[in-house]
Design a protein around this motif. Structure first.
Motif, PDB file in Angstrom:
ATOM      1  N   LYS A   1       0.099   5.822 -14.304  1.00  0.00           N
ATOM      2  CA  LYS A   1      -0.087   4.422 -13.942  1.00  0.00           C
ATOM      3  C   LYS A   1      -0.853   4.348 -12.621  1.00  0.00           C
ATOM      4  O   LYS A   1      -1.061   5.367 -11.954  1.00  0.00           O
ATOM      5  CB  LYS A   1       1.279   3.736 -13.776  1.00  0.00           C
ATOM      6  CG  LYS A   1       2.123   3.716 -15.043  1.00  0.00           C
ATOM      7  CD  LYS A   1       3.468   3.064 -14.779  1.00  0.00           C
ATOM      8  CE  LYS A   1       4.336   3.060 -16.035  1.00  0.00           C
ATOM      9  NZ  LYS A   1       5.657   2.434 -15.785  1.00  0.00           N
ATOM     10  N   ILE A   2      -1.253   3.153 -12.229  1.00  0.00           N
ATOM     11  CA  ILE A   2      -1.826   2.963 -10.903  1.00  0.00           C
ATOM     12  C   ILE A   2      -0.743   3.305  -9.889  1.00  0.00           C
ATOM     13  O   ILE A   2       0.335   2.717  -9.894  1.00  0.00           O
ATOM     14  CB  ILE A   2      -2.291   1.506 -10.699  1.00  0.00           C
ATOM     15  CG1 ILE A   2      -3.419   1.160 -11.674  1.00  0.00           C
ATOM     16  CG2 ILE A   2      -2.749   1.284  -9.259  1.00  0.00           C
ATOM     17  CD1 ILE A   2      -3.780  -0.310 -11.688  1.00  0.00           C
ATOM     18  N   GLY A   3      -1.003   4.283  -9.042  1.00  0.00           N
ATOM     19  CA  GLY A   3      -0.015   4.702  -8.056  1.00  0.00           C
ATOM     20  C   GLY A   3       0.763   5.945  -8.441  1.00  0.00           C
ATOM     21  O   GLY A   3       1.549   6.457  -7.635  1.00  0.00           O
ATOM     22  N   THR A   4       0.556   6.477  -9.648  1.00  0.00           N
ATOM     23  CA  THR A   4       1.218   7.723 -10.034  1.00  0.00           C
ATOM     24  C   THR A   4       0.672   8.884  -9.208  1.00  0.00           C
ATOM     25  O   THR A   4      -0.543   9.004  -9.013  1.00  0.00           O
ATOM     26  CB  THR A   4       1.008   8.013 -11.536  1.00  0.00           C
ATOM     27  OG1 THR A   4       1.648   6.998 -12.302  1.00  0.00           O
ATOM     28  CG2 THR A   4       1.596   9.370 -11.920  1.00  0.00           C
ATOM     29  N   LEU A   5       1.568   9.749  -8.749  1.00  0.00           N
ATOM     30  CA  LEU A   5       1.168  10.900  -7.946  1.00  0.00           C
ATOM     31  C   LEU A   5       0.436  11.918  -8.819  1.00  0.00           C
ATOM     32  O   LEU A   5       0.972  12.393  -9.829  1.00  0.00           O
ATOM     33  CB  LEU A   5       2.407  11.538  -7.313  1.00  0.00           C
ATOM     34  CG  LEU A   5       2.170  12.635  -6.269  1.00  0.00           C
ATOM     35  CD1 LEU A   5       1.530  12.050  -5.014  1.00  0.00           C
ATOM     36  CD2 LEU A   5       3.487  13.323  -5.919  1.00  0.00           C
ATOM     37  N   LEU A   6      -0.789  12.246  -8.427  1.00  0.00           N
ATOM     38  CA  LEU A   6      -1.579  13.274  -9.116  1.00  0.00           C
ATOM     39  C   LEU A   6      -1.540  14.599  -8.363  1.00  0.00           C
ATOM     40  O   LEU A   6      -1.521  15.667  -8.968  1.00  0.00           O
ATOM     41  CB  LEU A   6      -3.040  12.832  -9.260  1.00  0.00           C
ATOM     42  CG  LEU A   6      -3.321  11.528  -9.991  1.00  0.00           C
ATOM     43  CD1 LEU A   6      -4.815  11.241  -9.972  1.00  0.00           C
ATOM     44  CD2 LEU A   6      -2.808  11.581 -11.421  1.00  0.00           C
ATOM     45  N   GLY A   7      -1.561  14.488  -7.031  1.00  0.00           N
ATOM     46  CA  GLY A   7      -1.555  15.674  -6.184  1.00  0.00           C
ATOM     47  C   GLY A   7      -0.595  15.488  -5.035  1.00  0.00           C
ATOM     48  O   GLY A   7      -0.612  14.453  -4.362  1.00  0.00           O
ATOM     49  N   SER A   8       0.264  16.477  -4.820  1.00  0.00           N
ATOM     50  CA  SER A   8       1.262  16.406  -3.747  1.00  0.00           C
ATOM     51  C   SER A   8       0.754  17.129  -2.516  1.00  0.00           C
ATOM     52  O   SER A   8       0.149  18.202  -2.617  1.00  0.00           O
ATOM     53  CB  SER A   8       2.569  17.036  -4.232  1.00  0.00           C
ATOM     54  OG  SER A   8       3.529  17.056  -3.206  1.00  0.00           O
ATOM     55  N   SER A   9       0.995  16.549  -1.347  1.00  0.00           N
ATOM     56  CA  SER A   9       0.504  17.140  -0.096  1.00  0.00           C
ATOM     57  C   SER A   9       1.055  18.545   0.089  1.00  0.00           C
ATOM     58  O   SER A   9       2.221  18.819  -0.191  1.00  0.00           O
ATOM     59  CB  SER A   9       0.870  16.264   1.099  1.00  0.00           C
ATOM     60  OG  SER A   9       2.264  16.133   1.219  1.00  0.00           O
TER      61      SER A   9
ATOM     62  N   HIS B   1      -3.110   9.746  -5.398  1.00  0.00           N
ATOM     63  CA  HIS B   1      -2.555   8.945  -6.486  1.00  0.00           C
ATOM     64  C   HIS B   1      -3.645   8.452  -7.427  1.00  0.00           C
ATOM     65  O   HIS B   1      -4.802   8.284  -7.018  1.00  0.00           O
ATOM     66  CB  HIS B   1      -1.806   7.729  -5.920  1.00  0.00           C
ATOM     67  CG  HIS B   1      -0.718   8.070  -4.951  1.00  0.00           C
ATOM     68  ND1 HIS B   1      -0.987   8.357  -3.622  1.00  0.00           N
ATOM     69  CD2 HIS B   1       0.630   8.175  -5.102  1.00  0.00           C
ATOM     70  CE1 HIS B   1       0.162   8.625  -3.000  1.00  0.00           C
ATOM     71  NE2 HIS B   1       1.144   8.516  -3.873  1.00  0.00           N
ATOM     72  N   SER B   2      -3.255   8.172  -8.648  1.00  0.00           N
ATOM     73  CA  SER B   2      -4.201   7.611  -9.605  1.00  0.00           C
ATOM     74  C   SER B   2      -4.518   6.162  -9.236  1.00  0.00           C
ATOM     75  O   SER B   2      -3.631   5.404  -8.834  1.00  0.00           O
ATOM     76  CB  SER B   2      -3.611   7.660 -11.014  1.00  0.00           C
ATOM     77  OG  SER B   2      -4.523   7.110 -11.943  1.00  0.00           O
ATOM     78  N   SER B   3      -5.780   5.786  -9.397  1.00  0.00           N
ATOM     79  CA  SER B   3      -6.182   4.403  -9.106  1.00  0.00           C
ATOM     80  C   SER B   3      -6.270   3.551 -10.368  1.00  0.00           C
ATOM     81  O   SER B   3      -6.611   2.369 -10.303  1.00  0.00           O
ATOM     82  CB  SER B   3      -7.530   4.391  -8.372  1.00  0.00           C
ATOM     83  OG  SER B   3      -8.543   4.973  -9.184  1.00  0.00           O
ATOM     84  N   VAL B   4      -5.962   4.162 -11.527  1.00  0.00           N
ATOM     85  CA  VAL B   4      -5.943   3.422 -12.796  1.00  0.00           C
ATOM     86  C   VAL B   4      -4.768   3.914 -13.636  1.00  0.00           C
ATOM     87  O   VAL B   4      -4.186   4.967 -13.368  1.00  0.00           O
ATOM     88  CB  VAL B   4      -7.252   3.623 -13.603  1.00  0.00           C
ATOM     89  CG1 VAL B   4      -8.434   2.998 -12.895  1.00  0.00           C
ATOM     90  CG2 VAL B   4      -7.493   5.106 -13.895  1.00  0.00           C
TER      91      VAL B   4
ATOM     92  N   GLU C   1       2.722   1.646 -10.563  1.00  0.00           N
ATOM     93  CA  GLU C   1       3.894   2.374 -10.067  1.00  0.00           C
ATOM     94  C   GLU C   1       3.922   2.175  -8.552  1.00  0.00           C
ATOM     95  O   GLU C   1       2.924   2.436  -7.873  1.00  0.00           O
ATOM     96  CB  GLU C   1       3.762   3.857 -10.416  1.00  0.00           C
ATOM     97  CG  GLU C   1       4.968   4.695 -10.041  1.00  0.00           C
ATOM     98  CD  GLU C   1       4.813   6.128 -10.517  1.00  0.00           C
ATOM     99  OE1 GLU C   1       5.158   7.044  -9.736  1.00  0.00           O
ATOM    100  OE2 GLU C   1       4.348   6.348 -11.653  1.00  0.00           O
ATOM    101  N   TYR C   2       5.036   1.690  -8.039  1.00  0.00           N
ATOM    102  CA  TYR C   2       5.117   1.332  -6.624  1.00  0.00           C
ATOM    103  C   TYR C   2       5.848   2.398  -5.816  1.00  0.00           C
ATOM    104  O   TYR C   2       6.574   3.247  -6.350  1.00  0.00           O
ATOM    105  CB  TYR C   2       5.820  -0.016  -6.469  1.00  0.00           C
ATOM    106  CG  TYR C   2       5.038  -1.173  -7.054  1.00  0.00           C
ATOM    107  CD1 TYR C   2       4.047  -1.791  -6.316  1.00  0.00           C
ATOM    108  CD2 TYR C   2       5.283  -1.615  -8.355  1.00  0.00           C
ATOM    109  CE1 TYR C   2       3.317  -2.854  -6.850  1.00  0.00           C
ATOM    110  CE2 TYR C   2       4.550  -2.667  -8.901  1.00  0.00           C
ATOM    111  CZ  TYR C   2       3.575  -3.280  -8.147  1.00  0.00           C
ATOM    112  OH  TYR C   2       2.843  -4.317  -8.680  1.00  0.00           O
ATOM    113  N   LEU C   3       5.654   2.333  -4.500  1.00  0.00           N
ATOM    114  CA  LEU C   3       6.404   3.201  -3.596  1.00  0.00           C
ATOM    115  C   LEU C   3       7.888   2.839  -3.640  1.00  0.00           C
ATOM    116  O   LEU C   3       8.252   1.732  -4.040  1.00  0.00           O
ATOM    117  CB  LEU C   3       5.876   3.051  -2.158  1.00  0.00           C
ATOM    118  CG  LEU C   3       4.397   3.381  -1.930  1.00  0.00           C
ATOM    119  CD1 LEU C   3       4.015   3.050  -0.486  1.00  0.00           C
ATOM    120  CD2 LEU C   3       4.105   4.839  -2.229  1.00  0.00           C
TER     121      LEU C   3
END
Length: 436
Positions: A57-65, A74-77, A108-110
């Protein structure tokens, strides 16, 4: 020893902002596929946490620091992860997550938190979770600087000067999002018990000054002050700005936090507002697409991961002729050739200029302009000679690592010597020597 010279006046250079300064930010088209490099920031790349076939979703974590200096991506779409591959980015080769957009705009929100009782620790963790980096172009993870405690924080300085020619990203942000900017500055001041906050802005930015001043009054934010800077280059440099606004000198090797100052770019502040008040990760930003070789220059709100070629098309395409493409402005930006590279968190401006034949370097005429105009009192031509002669060991003696990469020395050189390029090359060789 103070990093900046007391007598530095700055350069009066053409700002070339007329094409976009009065253009309202438009929402950019969202492409079918978006590309997310895990290296969008200073420091270690993020670690991929998704796999091919995953729904996002928009806001899903793709890469963790990663550990140390790094940030979340995060994904923008909303859509599906269709590929994870090595590909080009503005920071070199990088692992890239490719997401196919389903156009459902699911979000997806914080995590929820109590805004009324935020501590510096919790505040910095929200910035960290949201993946916010400095949006002035450097790409430094913003949460690092906000880990300061109340007792060590004295001032807040917001950088709105945007001294780089052509760019109007921050200018439009201050005009169109002045309410949000003042709201978050006021909250930060309360969290860190800061008595005085300053917005540093060049005096020619009259509409932005008016909008911010109006919001300060509307929100009764009496402890936020607008500090007008003269329209000179490079007023946007953090340390130089602190000296101009507060009269506090940054010593050699110090950062703003070392002297009790929180400092952020104005667009970074808008991203922090969205994280705190709307629980949104950093997934979009304003980008100025401009230059004499683009048909319809614009300020665009762009989803991170959009390819440069998509934005070129949205701005009417490129004019005929040989074109130089620059990520950033003409002074500090970097040339690139691949239009398929995706924009990232620190893409402020995409500049399209008519390609000029590279000027042939001439012999130094010993005019000392590079020395007289260096903001940090370096001797660029001597540093250049040290690089040419392979004397990489002279870096500490010549203080070349104190270079702020403003490009003034190259700009002002009548012999067309690529001084900044040589300084950066010498510093790179010195680092390689130390790491061997």
């Amino acid at each position: 020893m103070s990093l900046f010279r007391d007598d530095f006046k700055g350069l009066d250079i053409p700002n070339n902002k007329e094409a976009t300064k009065d253009k309202v930010v438009e929402i950019a088209n969202i492409p079918k596929r978006l590309y997310f490099p895990m290296s969008m920031h200073i420091g270690a790349p993020a670690n991929v946490v998704v796999k091919e076939g995953d729904a996002v979703k928009i806001g899903t974590l793709l890469g963790s620091s990663d550990e140390g200096i790094s940030t979340n991506i995060h994904s923008s779409v909303s859509g599906t992860v269709v590929k994870i591959e090595e590909d080009s980015s503005f920071r070199g080769e990088s692992e890239v997550v490719v997401v196919e957009n389903d156009y459902k705009e699911e979000k997806e929100y914080l995590k929820e938190f109590d805004i009324e009782n935020l501590t510096p620790e919790k505040f910095s963790s929200i910035i960290d979770e949201a993946g916010i980096t400095g949006k002035g172009g450097a790409g430094f993870p913003a949460s690092v600087k906000y880990k300061m405690g109340k007792e060590e924080t004295r001032f807040l300085v917001i950088n709105g000067s945007e001294c780089e020619p052509y760019s109007t990203t921050d200018y439009r942000c201050m005009i169109e999002y002045s309410e949000e900017i003042i709201k978050i500055i006021d909250l930060i001041a309360k969290i860190y018990t800061i008595e005085e906050s300053y917005i540093a802005i060049e005096d020619h930015m009259t509409e932005a000054i008016s909008c911010l001043d109006k919001e300060i009054k509307n929100q009764k934010a009496e402890n936020i002050y607008i500090h007008k800077l003269s329209s000179e280059y490079p007023q946007g440099h953090a340390g130089l700005q602190i000296q101009k606004v507060l009269g506090i000198e940054i010593e050699e090797g110090q950062r703003s936090g070392d002297v009790g100052i929180l400092q952020s770019n104005v667009s970074t502040i808008k991203a922090i507002h969205d994280a705190v008040f709307e629980r949104k990760s950093l997934i979009k930003r304003i980008i100025t697409v401009t230059g004499p070789m683009i048909n319809d220059p614009k300020n665009l709100m762009v989803r991170i991961g959009t390819r440069v070629e998509d934005l070129i098309e949205e701005c009417g395409g490129l004019k005929d002729g040989e074109i130089e493409m620059i990520n950033g402005g003409p002074m500090m930006g970097r040339a690139f050739e691949d239009k398929s590279i995706p924009v990232d968190k620190d893409t402020t401006t995409l500049l399209f200029l008519e390609k000029q034949e590279k000027k042939k370097e001439k012999n130094c005429i010993r005019c000392a302009r590079c020395v007289d105009n260096c903001p940090v009192a370096l001797q660029p031509i001597i540093i250049r000679n040290s690089f040419i002669n392979g004397r990489y060991d002279r870096v500490p003696e010549l203080r070349s690592e104190s270079c702020i990469s403003c490009g003034v020395c190259t700009y002002i050189c009548p012999a067309d010597i690529s001084l900044l390029e040589s300084i950066q090359a010498l510093n790179k060789k010195w680092k390689e020597m130390k790491n061997d």
